[in-house]
Design an enzyme around this catalytic site. Structure first.
Site, mmCIF file in Angstrom:
data_model
loop_
_atom_site.group_PDB
_atom_site.id
_atom_site.type_symbol
_atom_site.label_atom_id
_atom_site.label_comp_id
_atom_site.label_asym_id
_atom_site.label_seq_id
_atom_site.Cartn_x
_atom_site.Cartn_y
_atom_site.Cartn_z
ATOM 1 N N LYS A 93 -6.913 -5.076 -2.941
ATOM 2 C CA LYS A 93 -7.781 -5.473 -1.853
ATOM 3 C C LYS A 93 -8.625 -4.296 -1.307
ATOM 4 O O LYS A 93 -8.384 -3.207 -1.478
ATOM 5 C CB LYS A 93 -6.938 -6.006 -0.576
ATOM 6 C CG LYS A 93 -5.942 -4.738 -0.186
ATOM 7 C CD LYS A 93 -5.136 -5.444 0.938
ATOM 8 C CE LYS A 93 -4.236 -4.298 1.297
ATOM 9 N NZ LYS A 93 -4.880 -3.278 1.820
ATOM 10 N N CYS A 134 -2.001 -2.727 7.732
ATOM 11 C CA CYS A 134 -1.747 -3.533 6.440
ATOM 12 C C CYS A 134 -0.592 -4.522 6.361
ATOM 13 O O CYS A 134 -0.531 -5.826 6.102
ATOM 14 C CB CYS A 134 -2.060 -2.870 5.060
ATOM 15 S SG CYS A 134 -3.771 -2.336 5.021
ATOM 16 N N ASP A 174 0.786 -1.231 -0.091
ATOM 17 C CA ASP A 174 -0.065 -0.053 0.095
ATOM 18 C C ASP A 174 0.644 1.158 -0.020
ATOM 19 O O ASP A 174 0.511 2.158 0.773
ATOM 20 C CB ASP A 174 -0.845 -0.020 1.101
ATOM 21 C CG ASP A 174 -1.998 -1.098 1.175
ATOM 22 O OD1 ASP A 174 -1.947 -1.934 0.224
ATOM 23 O OD2 ASP A 174 -2.708 -1.221 2.177
HETATM 24 C C1 VGL Z 1 -4.623 0.726 5.952
HETATM 25 C C2 VGL Z 1 -6.286 1.642 7.120
HETATM 26 C C3 VGL Z 1 -7.263 1.500 6.017
HETATM 27 C C4 VGL Z 1 -3.216 0.158 5.602
HETATM 28 C C5 VGL Z 1 -5.342 0.446 4.639
HETATM 29 O O1 VGL Z 1 -2.706 0.071 4.365
HETATM 30 O O2 VGL Z 1 -2.454 -0.004 6.637
HETATM 31 N N1 VGL Z 1 -4.913 1.309 6.854
HETATM 32 N N2 VGL Z 1 -6.872 0.965 4.987
#
Ligand code: VGL
Ligand code: ZN
Length: 199
Positions: free
Chosen positions: A106, A151, A8
């Site tokens: 995702k 994540c 991410d």
């Molecule tokens: C994430 C909060 C919401 C992450 C993704 O990538 O850690 N955190 N969505």
């Protein structure tokens, strides 16, 4: 086979983004430099439909960073982020994408969040990543990216539970650190047998 799993590294998780992680952009050059050391590079991309159930804006009277109970367990409510097709959902502009063998998305299920690259937050619904890794004989994973305590943590713990040999490069991760979530994540990763490295 040893793969680098880049979690991410998207604009919304970097300074200026809607769910900015402090120093999120500082890790990009180091991740790029690491890519050539691995037999496979896999990127993940948080990829929510507008109105996703993990957004505070989807729940009347709720504010970002509050917790609610969902059918699959408790859930932090986030600011709107990584909406499919938006600028914020794009990878950081300096991240090398050309070396990626696979980009796995995702969080596209409107009703369930997905912190882990392996399973949605019901801990049951697979993303398909496990099958991809096994069919390519990848048995070792090094994780980097955002955010350490969400994540990266959930992905690392799931990978270890699935039997992969897992290490996390903490120097190439940054955390949200919400109410002690970073300490909890470090404890959970250790308990699952994940190696936490600082370089
Ligand atoms: C994430 C909060 C919401 C992450 C993704 O990538 O850690 N955190 N969505
Ligand atoms: Zn998300």
């Amino acid at each position: 086979m040893h793969a680098l799993l880049v979690i991410d590294v998207q604009q919304d998780f970097c300074p200026g983004g809607s769910l900015a992680v402090a120093g999120g952009d500082e890790i990009v050059e180091g991740i790029n430099a690491l890519m050539s050391d691995f037999e496979a590079v896999i990127l993940t991309q948080d990829w929510h439909p507008a109105g996703h159930s993990s957004f505070a804006s989807s729940h009347e009277g709720c504010k970002p960073y509050e917790m609610i109970e969902m059918p699959y367990g408790s859930q932090v409510l986030w600011p709107d982020h990584c909406i499919q097709g938006s600028t914020g959902a794009q990878f950081h502009g300096n991240l090398i994408l050309d070396r990626a063998d696979l980009i796995i998305r995702k969080g596209y299920n409107p009703a369930i969040d997905s912190y882990s690259a392996f399973f949605e937050n019901d801990h049951k619904t697979p993303t398909g990543l496990e099958g991809y890794l096994r069919t390519r004989s990848i048995d070792r994973l090094t994780l980097v990216g955002l955010a350490t305590d969400f994540c990266v943590n959930f992905s690392a713990v799931d990978a270890a539970k699935l039997g992969f040999d897992v290490e996390v490069r903490l120097d190439l991760c940054r955390a949200i650190d919400l109410n002690g979530s970073l300490d909890a994540a470090l404890t959970a990763m250790k308990a699952a047998g994940v190696r936490a490295l600082s370089e």
